[in-house]
Write a protein that holds these residues in place. Structure first.
Motif, PDB file in Angstrom:
ATOM      1  N   ILE A  73      26.031  30.768  41.620  1.00 28.95           N
ATOM      2  CA  ILE A  73      24.912  29.991  41.099  1.00 28.95           C
ATOM      3  C   ILE A  73      23.639  30.798  41.370  1.00 28.95           C
ATOM      4  O   ILE A  73      23.507  31.451  42.403  1.00 28.95           O
ATOM      5  N   HIS A  74      22.712  30.765  40.427  1.00 33.94           N
ATOM      6  CA  HIS A  74      21.508  31.596  40.520  1.00 33.94           C
ATOM      7  C   HIS A  74      20.539  31.009  41.551  1.00 33.94           C
ATOM      8  O   HIS A  74      19.881  30.010  41.313  1.00 33.94           O
ATOM      9  N   LYS A  75      20.458  31.683  42.687  1.00 36.01           N
ATOM     10  CA  LYS A  75      19.517  31.310  43.740  1.00 36.01           C
ATOM     11  C   LYS A  75      18.704  32.532  44.126  1.00 36.01           C
ATOM     12  O   LYS A  75      19.197  33.654  44.091  1.00 36.01           O
ATOM     13  N   GLN A  76      17.446  32.298  44.510  1.00 32.48           N
ATOM     14  CA  GLN A  76      16.571  33.402  44.908  1.00 32.48           C
ATOM     15  C   GLN A  76      15.835  33.054  46.192  1.00 32.48           C
ATOM     16  O   GLN A  76      15.429  31.908  46.400  1.00 32.48           O
ATOM     17  N   ASN A  77      15.658  34.072  47.027  1.00 35.38           N
ATOM     18  CA  ASN A  77      14.883  33.892  48.246  1.00 35.38           C
ATOM     19  C   ASN A  77      13.422  33.618  47.914  1.00 35.38           C
ATOM     20  O   ASN A  77      12.887  34.155  46.945  1.00 35.38           O
ATOM     21  N   VAL A  89       6.633  25.220  44.713  1.00 42.82           N
ATOM     22  CA  VAL A  89       7.126  26.573  44.439  1.00 42.82           C
ATOM     23  C   VAL A  89       7.644  26.592  43.007  1.00 42.82           C
ATOM     24  O   VAL A  89       8.438  25.724  42.620  1.00 42.82           O
ATOM     25  N   TYR A  90       7.168  27.542  42.220  1.00 42.15           N
ATOM     26  CA  TYR A  90       7.549  27.642  40.806  1.00 42.15           C
ATOM     27  C   TYR A  90       8.634  28.704  40.678  1.00 42.15           C
ATOM     28  O   TYR A  90       8.417  29.869  41.005  1.00 42.15           O
ATOM     29  N   MET A  91       9.808  28.292  40.209  1.00 44.55           N
ATOM     30  CA  MET A  91      10.973  29.181  40.111  1.00 44.55           C
ATOM     31  C   MET A  91      11.301  29.450  38.640  1.00 44.55           C
ATOM     32  O   MET A  91      11.263  28.537  37.814  1.00 44.55           O
ATOM     33  N   TRP A  92      11.663  30.693  38.335  1.00 39.64           N
ATOM     34  CA  TRP A  92      12.112  31.042  36.987  1.00 39.64           C
ATOM     35  C   TRP A  92      13.626  31.149  36.950  1.00 39.64           C
ATOM     36  O   TRP A  92      14.208  32.119  37.446  1.00 39.64           O
ATOM     37  N   GLY A  93      14.268  30.123  36.396  1.00 41.41           N
ATOM     38  CA  GLY A  93      15.702  30.178  36.147  1.00 41.41           C
ATOM     39  C   GLY A  93      16.585  30.244  37.366  1.00 41.41           C
ATOM     40  O   GLY A  93      17.748  30.633  37.272  1.00 41.41           O
ATOM     41  N   ALA A  94      16.066  29.888  38.531  1.00 40.52           N
ATOM     42  CA  ALA A  94      16.854  29.981  39.760  1.00 40.52           C
ATOM     43  C   ALA A  94      16.442  28.875  40.723  1.00 40.52           C
ATOM     44  O   ALA A  94      15.321  28.365  40.675  1.00 40.52           O
TER      45      ALA A  94
END
Length: 384
Positions: A73-77, A89-94
């Motif tokens: 699954i797409h997760k980002q630090n 927090v603004y996330m792009w696709g993750a």
């Protein structure tokens, strides 16, 4: 003002940087905006050695992402120190990793949540639903994305979903067109997937000295040589965004994007902002920017047929990522005669009415995509 941290990736697309810069007017942006990466690099500044190394790195990254897309699954630090004081927090696709902050997630289509893997999306659908339920808001880049997301999950998300098209300034005041020449333009990489083979043949077969076609792409030299005697066709390498906006787009009359695969297509929005007529293939969100016989021609997809998704007709090309789409349909190098004919007819038809298309593109841009509307929608989403 709300404090927002934008979780910008190293390989940020121009629309992401544009979002951050535009958001400064409406909220307290915690990113160091002046230190953001440039929107685009001019290929002329790269030497051959670095270019070759870059291609190798890009290839290796694509292989890794292709593998990960089938299992993760797409997760980002999230940078905790930079986002410490953030309200959002603004996330792009993750989804955010290592952060308990309220987050907004932006999607171009639902499958970005699993690195655009349709198969992995369905394998993890229950997990994804629990994760997306935690979002403060969900931003969709298009109506198509919104309807698709509701179809994949359920209408319980409806209260969280908003449509926010990419930020774009009105650029048509820059235009310096030549009325004696009708200039067509194509912009895009991965030219086979973008229908360039059929486009070149269609344009070449139209015998009219008052038209020009500029292609800004990574087109193979063998293909260029085939059309070297047609002086109306101009091949250019990838250009900086500054040069596109300041020198190239202002001279262009009609954008042609006969892409087989397009989730949104920011180049279409760029063309609208310059008041160009547009000829494009019906794909996912494309009909939101190209209205057939109003501001251009919306061509039938040469392979796919529309599906009913949340009561809307959508050509759902994104069931596969672009690599899988290419390998399934285009790797055999088939020439799509129906697309060739449609392009040829559309180009011929445009010659008498392209100025009407241009006026209507400006009207559509101002009514639907203007910067003022963007700020209004952005503030509503952020609750400011």
């Amino acid at each position: 003002m709300k404090k927002i941290y934008f979780n910008l990736r190293n390989n940020a697309r121009p629309r992401m940087i544009d979002t951050i810069k535009a958001a400064q007017q409406d909220c307290n942006v915690l990113n160091r905006v002046n230190n953001l990466l440039p929107c685009a690099k001019n290929s002329k500044n790269s030497n051959k050695k670095n270019s070759k190394l870059s291609r190798i790195v890009v290839y290796l990254k694509s292989q890794i992402i292709y593998y990960l897309s089938n299992i993760l699954i797409h997760k980002q630090n999230v940078d905790r120190s930079s986002s410490y004081n953030a309200d959002l927090v603004y996330m792009w696709g993750a989804f955010p990793r290592c952060s308990n902050k309220n987050f907004i997630i932006e999607l171009d289509n639902p499958y970005v949540l699993t690195y655009y893997s349709y198969w992995n999306f369905y394998k993890n659908k229950n997990k994804l639903k629990k994760l997306i339920d935690k979002a403060y808001k969900i931003v969709c880049l298009s109506e198509a994305c919104k309807n698709h997301l509701l179809e994949e999950f359920d209408n319980n998300l409806l209260g969280k979903i908003s449509i926010l098209y990419p930020y774009m300034e009105s650029n048509y005041q820059r235009n310096t067109r030549n009325d004696s020449i009708i200039n067509f333009i194509f912009v895009g990489l991965n030219y086979r997937l973008k229908g360039v083979i059929e486009l070149l043949e269609a344009f070449h077969d139209i015998k009219n000295d008052s038209i020009r076609l500029t292609l800004i792409s990574d087109i193979d030299e063998v293909i260029k040589n085939k059309y070297r005697l047609d002086k109306r066709i101009i091949f250019l390498p990838t250009q900086s965004r500054e040069k596109l906006f300041c020198e190239i787009y202002p001279k262009m009359d009609i954008l042609i994007l006969p892409s087989f695969y397009e989730s949104f297509g920011v180049v279409l929005l760029e063309a609208l902002s310059f008041g160009m007529g547009i000829i494009a293939v019906n794909n996912y969100a494309v009909p939101e920017m190209v209205i057939n016989d109003y501001n251009g021609k919306l061509l039938k997809h040469p392979i796919l047929t529309p599906e009913i998704i949340n009561n809307q007709q959508i050509v759902n090309c994104v069931k596969m990522n672009n690599r899988d789409f290419f390998e399934r349909y285009l790797a055999n190098k088939e020439f799509y005669e129906n697309l060739y004919n449609d392009l040829k007819n559309a180009i011929n038809d445009s010659l008498g009415i392209y100025k009407i298309w241009q006026r209507n593109s400006i009207e559509l841009f101002e009514k639907k995509f203007s910067s003022n509307l963007w700020h209004q929608r952005f503030k509503e989403i952020m609750g400011v």
